[in-house]
Scaffold this active site. Structure first.
Site, short mmCIF file in Angstrom:
data_model
loop_
_atom_site.label_atom_id
_atom_site.label_comp_id
_atom_site.label_asym_id
_atom_site.label_seq_id
_atom_site.Cartn_x
_atom_site.Cartn_y
_atom_site.Cartn_z
N HIS A 1 -102.92 -61.13 70.83
CA HIS A 1 -103.03 -60.00 71.75
C HIS A 1 -104.34 -60.00 72.52
CE1 HIS A 1 -99.43 -57.35 70.67
NE2 HIS A 1 -99.18 -58.59 70.31
N LYS B 1 -84.82 -58.26 73.64
CA LYS B 1 -84.48 -59.67 73.51
C LYS B 1 -84.73 -60.17 72.09
CE LYS B 1 -85.03 -64.07 75.85
NZ LYS B 1 -85.63 -64.82 76.96
N ASP B 2 -85.84 -59.75 71.48
CA ASP B 2 -86.14 -60.18 70.10
C ASP B 2 -85.10 -59.64 69.12
OD1 ASP B 2 -88.31 -61.70 70.69
OD2 ASP B 2 -89.82 -60.26 70.06
N GLU C 1 -87.87 -79.11 47.43
CA GLU C 1 -87.04 -78.36 48.35
C GLU C 1 -87.00 -79.06 49.71
OE1 GLU C 1 -85.19 -76.14 46.81
OE2 GLU C 1 -86.08 -74.22 47.39
#
Ligand code: HEM
Lengths: 254, 428
Positions: free
Chosen positions: B216, B244-245, B288
């Site tokens: 920011h 949009k997110d 993993e």
């Protein structure tokens, strides 16, 4: 190549690689059977579960434990409370100490865990020529192939090829890793007589025990798929709405 | 933080709070009005998605911890109790288990986005460094989480990976004893891993705050890699990017839900459902999936490094592997300095673009090599060699190709402004 195409190809590649990963190192030659519990809304066939439990109880239970299950879990199979009490009471479990400080035997209750055939791993191995019959609670998840693997082991016995010598207590099995298993063929046609009149064939037993063991490993599968379906429908609708919202918000922006 | 000039709020309660602690002013400034380039593509969704996954992991993790017993003899069964007897326990566990995978999917895409569009470059170097730090912390967290069910695969993966530290000269053995809390992977190991697995996500949360704070200050990068020149190039974050997110997140969650509820064990190895036994080594120990590329890099250092034709060894193969594995992550920290090309976005750097897409394929190939056994041979080619070539390319990309391109690549002409490019695209 555009970045979009590239991202899409990556996604496709991963999607292709995933099943390959799931199969990796799998048993040999067990064909996929048709299971009631497969698919998006598949459920456990209750009759098959009950028959599978019979097979477990009459055959496998003399060697394999099912430590993570309690008798009360049999309610999932469609047994009534009284039936479960009756089943449990056939087994004697150790309890105590009582008020005199003594351990004592009593009939099992629905809240008790399934009674294991042996006191411990050593005792199980001692009774089986040094081979350990694994606990079956998670067996369907602990092997590549799951139910197909268990079906494969049950039906995979055959004579060993000429060039292979087996030791005392060893058997040739198509599904077993390395093809040698230290369990004598546990099932054969007609071994267990089913109360519901289903014909007692090896194929049928193998299907039923594999279904039962899949339930034992994943008892909440039906609730899982039901919940998933709700979440999925919600998200599909929500995505659709949000797509509209996004379009609306952006229409005057460019 | 947000002190100084402040617009009063209409709501009396909000105003009362805000005049004492301007938290509402902060939210409005950073999440409503925040000017954001108007040309983001869907790659820009993954930061917000990663944030949601982090919160989801923390929430499910805390509830799981209420039912979990961190003891070598009880951990495995306590997890099974969660799966069988705890109300909705199966769902929490599957959400957490697969949540880790989807968190990594989101972050890998997020990192790739940063590399493709040059988001790591000046003035966003520190923002990038916080990102890599988050990635490193995530790996540590996931690694320790994997041992908690005390399964064969988890326990043995912990054994293999912690053993690596013994290769470090002088302090190695002591370090391993410290990690283990004894002389083997046992109850003390499980206890300290549990403690740290609970702690680290909150450290990640802290670094995410710094990461977003830094974002920011500089503002977001965008697919063109050129800075916005004014209001015609940006839109306020809300409602444009919140809408949009949310849409992007929802689509991502669809995939997550499909895997979690229909294929919950697709990322798990069958030996993850067998209790850990220090006397029985699994035939094939694999980490993993999100660690597989690094595991392949580790295993591709099969040779000692020393003076050729003598017995003098500076770095033995094991230590070399450890250096390469950690180096493969550490090298990311320095990317902003390896690449000083003035143009950010790969859209305008055809050669960098090819090299980067090749790196992505290289990384996936490494993952494949990491999944197979060390002596595997495919199409007559031993996979170790494939791993070694891929490892070479991986490091060459950072320390040779990118620095060279950064000096020599001629970029395509940049658009004059974001607004011009957007209008041109619309007109076309
Ligand atoms: C816990 C994991 C992470 C979270 C929650 C997170 C969150 C975010 C958010 C919300 C943004 C702004 C939205 C966006 O641009 O997508 C962002 C931007 C950014 N992140 Fe992350 N991040 C994470 C991990 C990482 C990692 C591992 C890296 C790199 C190694 C990274 C590098 C960046 C960069 C460079 C930006 C600025 C991007 C731009 O504006 O182009 N982040 N992050």
């Amino acid at each position: 190549m555009s970045i979009r195409k590239f991202a899409f190809s990556l996604f496709a590649l991963t999607a292709l690689a995933l099943p390959a990963h799931a199969k990796e190192g799998g048993g040999h030659g067990e064909a996929a059977q048709h299971w009631s519990f497969k698919g998006m809304t598949g459920t456990y066939d209750r009759a098959a579960l009950q028959r599978g439990f019979e097979v477990y109880r009459q055959v496998c239970a003399s060697c394999h434990s099912l430590n993570l299950l309690s008798y009360r879990n049999l309610a999932d199979l469609g047994y009534s409370e009284d039936q479960i009490k009756a089943i449990a009471s056939e087994y004697a479990v150790m309890d105590g100490p009582n008020d005199e400080g003594e351990m004592f035997e009593r009939p099992a209750r629905p809240s008790d865990r399934f009674k294991a055939p042996f006191a411990n791993k050593k005792a199980a191995m001692y009774a089986n020529n040094g081979a350990y019959p694994p606990d079956m609670s998670l067996l369907a998840k602990a092997r590549h192939g799951g139910a197909d693997y268990i079906y494969g082991i049950m039906t995979g016995y055959a004579d060993a090829p000429e060039n292979m010598t087996l030791m005392q207590g060893q058997y040739w099995n198509a599904a077993m890793h390395g093809n040698i298993i230290a369990m004598s063929p546990p099932l054969s046609d007609g071994m267990v007589s089913y109360e519901d009149g289903t014909e007692g064939t090896l194929h049928q037993y193998a299907m039923d025990i594999a279904t039962f063991l899949t339930w034992a490993a994943e008892p909440h599968m039906e609730a899982r798929k039901r919940t998933g379906l709700k979440a999925l429908i919600f998200l599909l609708v929500f995505s659709f709405i949000m797509y509209g919202v996004k379009k609306r918000v952006w229409q005057d922006a460019h | 933080m947000a002190s100084g000039k402040r617009e009063p709020f209409d709501n009396a309660f909000v105003e009362w709070v805000d005049s004492r602690l301007p938290i509402f002013t902060l939210m409005v400034k950073e999440y409503r009005a925040f000017p954001t380039p108007k040309n983001f593509n869907y790659f820009w969704n993954f930061g917000a998605i990663a944030m949601v996954m982090l919160v989801l992991m923390i929430v499910t993790g805390i509830v799981l911890a209420m039912h979990y017993t961190p003891h070598a003899t009880m951990a495995f069964n306590s997890v099974e109790r969660i799966m069988r007897d705890v109300n909705w326990g199966w769902m929490l566990r599957y959400m957490h288990m697969n949540g880790a995978s989807f968190f990594f999917i989101a972050v890998y895409i997020h990192i790739f986005r940063g590399m493709y569009y040059g988001s790591y470059k000046k003035p966003r170097e520190l923002l990038w460094i916080f990102g890599v730090l988050i990635f490193l912390l995530m790996m540590a967290t996931a690694f320790m989480g994997y041992t908690l069910p005390w399964s064969q695969m988890g326990g043995w993966a912990a054994t293999v990976i912690t053993n690596l530290f013994s290769a470090i000269p002088l302090v190695g053995e002591k370090l391993v004893a410290l990690l283990w809390g004894g002389f083997s992977v046992d109850n003390p190991t499980l206890n300290r891993f549990f403690s740290l697995h609970y702690l680290l996500p909150f450290v990640i949360l802290g670094v995410v705050v710094l990461h977003v704070w830094a974002l920011h200050v500089t503002g977001s990068n965008n697919p063109l890699g050129i800075e916005p020149n004014g209001p015609q190039d940006t839109v306020p974050f809300h409602p444009y990017y919140t809408a949009k997110d949310t849409f992007g997140l929802s689509v991502f969650l669809i995939l997550y839900v499909v895997v979690t509820f229909w294929f919950p064990n697709v990322f798990a190895h069958p030996d993850h459902f067998v209790q850990y036994d220090s006397m029985v080594t699994p035939p094939h120990i694999v980490p993993e999936w999100y660690f597989l590329p690094y595991y392949a890099i580790l295993r591709s250092i099969t040779f000692d490094i020393g003076i050729p034709f003598t017995d003098i060894v500076f770095i033995n193969a094991k230590f070399g592997g450890v250096i390469a594995m950690f180096g493969a992550v550490i090298v990311l920290f320095f990317l902003p300095w390896f690449d000083s090309h003035p143009v950010r976005s790969a859209r305008f750097r055809p050669w960098y673009k090819i090299a980067l897409l090749a790196l992505a394929l290289d990384f996936i190939l490494l993952g494949y090599v990491g999944m197979e056994t060390a002596d595997a041979v495919k199409f007559g080619i031993p996979l170790v060699y494939v791993g070694q070539i891929c490892t070479l390319y991986y490091f060459a990309f950072f320390v040779a190709i990118v620095p060279w391109l950064s000096k020599n690549e001629k970029a395509l002409p940049l658009p004059k402004s974001i607004n011009d490019a957007v209008l041109a695209a619309k007109g076309a």
